[in-house]
Motif scaffolding. Sequence first.
Motif, mmCIF file in Angstrom:
data_model
loop_
_atom_site.group_PDB
_atom_site.id
_atom_site.type_symbol
_atom_site.label_atom_id
_atom_site.label_comp_id
_atom_site.label_asym_id
_atom_site.label_seq_id
_atom_site.Cartn_x
_atom_site.Cartn_y
_atom_site.Cartn_z
ATOM 1 N N ASP A 1 0.896 -1.059 -0.023
ATOM 2 C CA ASP A 1 -0.065 0.045 0.021
ATOM 3 C C ASP A 1 0.848 1.085 -0.055
ATOM 4 O OD1 ASP A 1 -2.320 -1.442 0.155
ATOM 5 O OD2 ASP A 1 -1.993 -1.541 2.615
ATOM 6 N N ILE A 2 1.956 1.259 0.902
ATOM 7 C CA ILE A 2 2.654 2.446 1.009
ATOM 8 C C ILE A 2 3.540 2.695 -0.297
ATOM 9 C CG2 ILE A 2 4.807 3.420 2.087
ATOM 10 C CD1 ILE A 2 3.846 1.827 4.698
ATOM 11 N N GLU A 3 3.917 1.697 -0.840
ATOM 12 C CA GLU A 3 4.563 1.702 -2.080
ATOM 13 C C GLU A 3 3.781 2.554 -3.356
ATOM 14 O OE1 GLU A 3 7.554 2.073 -4.628
ATOM 15 O OE2 GLU A 3 7.759 1.481 -2.407
ATOM 16 N N ASP B 1 -14.848 16.900 7.514
ATOM 17 C CA ASP B 1 -13.722 16.822 8.314
ATOM 18 C C ASP B 1 -12.705 17.676 7.354
ATOM 19 O OD1 ASP B 1 -14.604 15.030 10.135
ATOM 20 O OD2 ASP B 1 -13.789 13.307 9.245
ATOM 21 N N ASN B 2 -11.688 18.045 8.191
ATOM 22 C CA ASN B 2 -10.361 18.645 7.660
ATOM 23 C C ASN B 2 -9.689 17.597 6.705
ATOM 24 O OD1 ASN B 2 -11.013 21.372 8.535
ATOM 25 N ND2 ASN B 2 -9.991 21.077 10.330
ATOM 26 N N LYS B 3 -9.221 17.913 5.756
ATOM 27 C CA LYS B 3 -8.032 16.874 5.077
ATOM 28 C C LYS B 3 -6.870 17.026 5.651
ATOM 29 C CE LYS B 3 -9.790 17.922 0.183
ATOM 30 N NZ LYS B 3 -9.181 18.555 -0.952
ATOM 31 N N ILE B 4 -6.234 15.669 5.860
ATOM 32 C CA ILE B 4 -5.015 15.466 6.354
ATOM 33 C C ILE B 4 -4.389 14.781 5.150
ATOM 34 C CG2 ILE B 4 -3.980 13.828 7.874
ATOM 35 C CD1 ILE B 4 -6.317 13.809 9.704
ATOM 36 N N ASN B 5 -3.020 15.311 4.879
ATOM 37 C CA ASN B 5 -2.140 14.982 3.673
ATOM 38 C C ASN B 5 -1.628 13.603 4.157
ATOM 39 O OD1 ASN B 5 0.759 14.550 2.282
ATOM 40 N ND2 ASN B 5 -0.199 16.276 1.284
ATOM 41 N N LEU B 6 -1.993 12.446 3.237
ATOM 42 C CA LEU B 6 -1.745 11.108 3.664
ATOM 43 C C LEU B 6 -0.186 10.930 3.614
ATOM 44 C CD1 LEU B 6 -2.993 8.065 3.545
ATOM 45 C CD2 LEU B 6 -1.679 7.934 1.488
ATOM 46 N N ILE B 7 0.726 11.768 2.656
ATOM 47 C CA ILE B 7 2.024 11.451 2.512
ATOM 48 C C ILE B 7 2.732 11.952 3.794
ATOM 49 C CG2 ILE B 7 3.924 11.965 1.139
ATOM 50 C CD1 ILE B 7 2.453 9.743 -0.158
ATOM 51 N N ASP B 8 2.201 13.250 4.368
ATOM 52 C CA ASP B 8 2.771 13.678 5.531
ATOM 53 C C ASP B 8 2.745 12.880 6.689
ATOM 54 O OD1 ASP B 8 3.512 15.987 3.773
ATOM 55 O OD2 ASP B 8 2.020 17.311 4.453
ATOM 56 N N ARG B 9 1.566 12.298 6.611
ATOM 57 C CA ARG B 9 0.992 11.244 7.716
ATOM 58 C C ARG B 9 2.115 10.424 7.817
ATOM 59 N NH1 ARG B 9 -0.123 10.722 12.640
ATOM 60 N NH2 ARG B 9 -1.286 8.808 13.184
ATOM 61 N N LYS C 1 5.271 10.160 6.435
ATOM 62 C CA LYS C 1 6.437 10.509 6.760
ATOM 63 C C LYS C 1 6.463 10.954 8.302
ATOM 64 C CE LYS C 1 7.528 12.960 2.417
ATOM 65 N NZ LYS C 1 7.546 14.142 1.608
ATOM 66 N N GLU C 2 5.634 11.425 8.835
ATOM 67 C CA GLU C 2 5.274 11.604 10.150
ATOM 68 C C GLU C 2 5.904 10.353 11.026
ATOM 69 O OE1 GLU C 2 1.584 12.452 13.052
ATOM 70 O OE2 GLU C 2 1.829 14.160 11.542
ATOM 71 N N LEU C 3 5.025 9.220 10.656
ATOM 72 C CA LEU C 3 5.234 8.060 11.253
ATOM 73 C C LEU C 3 6.373 7.162 10.722
ATOM 74 C CD1 LEU C 3 1.134 7.031 10.966
ATOM 75 C CD2 LEU C 3 2.664 7.685 13.264
ATOM 76 N N LYS C 4 7.392 8.067 9.985
ATOM 77 C CA LYS C 4 8.631 7.471 9.615
ATOM 78 C C LYS C 4 8.051 6.149 8.690
ATOM 79 C CE LYS C 4 11.467 9.435 12.924
ATOM 80 N NZ LYS C 4 10.773 10.743 12.706
ATOM 81 N N PHE C 5 7.171 5.877 7.904
ATOM 82 C CA PHE C 5 6.827 4.914 7.205
ATOM 83 C C PHE C 5 7.365 5.086 5.671
ATOM 84 C CE2 PHE C 5 2.915 3.849 9.704
ATOM 85 C CZ PHE C 5 3.625 3.157 10.724
ATOM 86 N N LEU C 6 7.669 6.480 5.388
ATOM 87 C CA LEU C 6 8.274 6.735 4.137
ATOM 88 C C LEU C 6 9.684 7.599 4.269
ATOM 89 C CD1 LEU C 6 5.719 8.325 1.829
ATOM 90 C CD2 LEU C 6 6.919 6.410 1.326
#
Length: 163
Positions: free
Chosen positions: A126-128, A148-156, A158-163
């Motif tokens: 999924d991440i790939e 709901d407010n949009k949350i950028n998936l890529i930023d999330r 990165k924040e979790l160090k999955f990217l």
Amino acid sequence: MEISFVRIDDRLIHGQIATIWSKASGCNRIMACSDEVAKDDLRKQLLLQVALKGIKAYVIPIETAIKAYKNPKYKNFKTLFLFTNPADVLRMIEGGVDIKSVNVGGMCYKDGKKQITGAISVNNKDIECFKKLYEKGIELEIRQVAKDNKINLIDRLKELKFL
């Protein structure tokens, strides 16, 4: 065919789709796109029963969805596309479907997945796929419901160090 909204939600058509997203998107069609689900007659029938009156719903394989998108006889369709995973979205785009933005609303937890929100869990595949979508310039946003407010998936990721 006009794309009114694109969402990844492994439940496909359910209450939120029927009551919130279909209205917010202004769609007149819902296409649940999944090779696996299209082969499952029971699940397909259950999903089709949930759609609102006045909005035609389909459960179809990815290739059929690509062909429908390209067919001029469906030019009046304002379609809400639903997917169970990002790999199928990527297949649609690679098949010539002009998707600009993807809402990620629900991907349930299973062994081997990492939770990124209360409703979204991802594995390495999924991440790939999300990374490839992002590299193609596709907006990837997280929202459960339209207000709901949009949350950028890529930023999330990165924040979790999955990217």
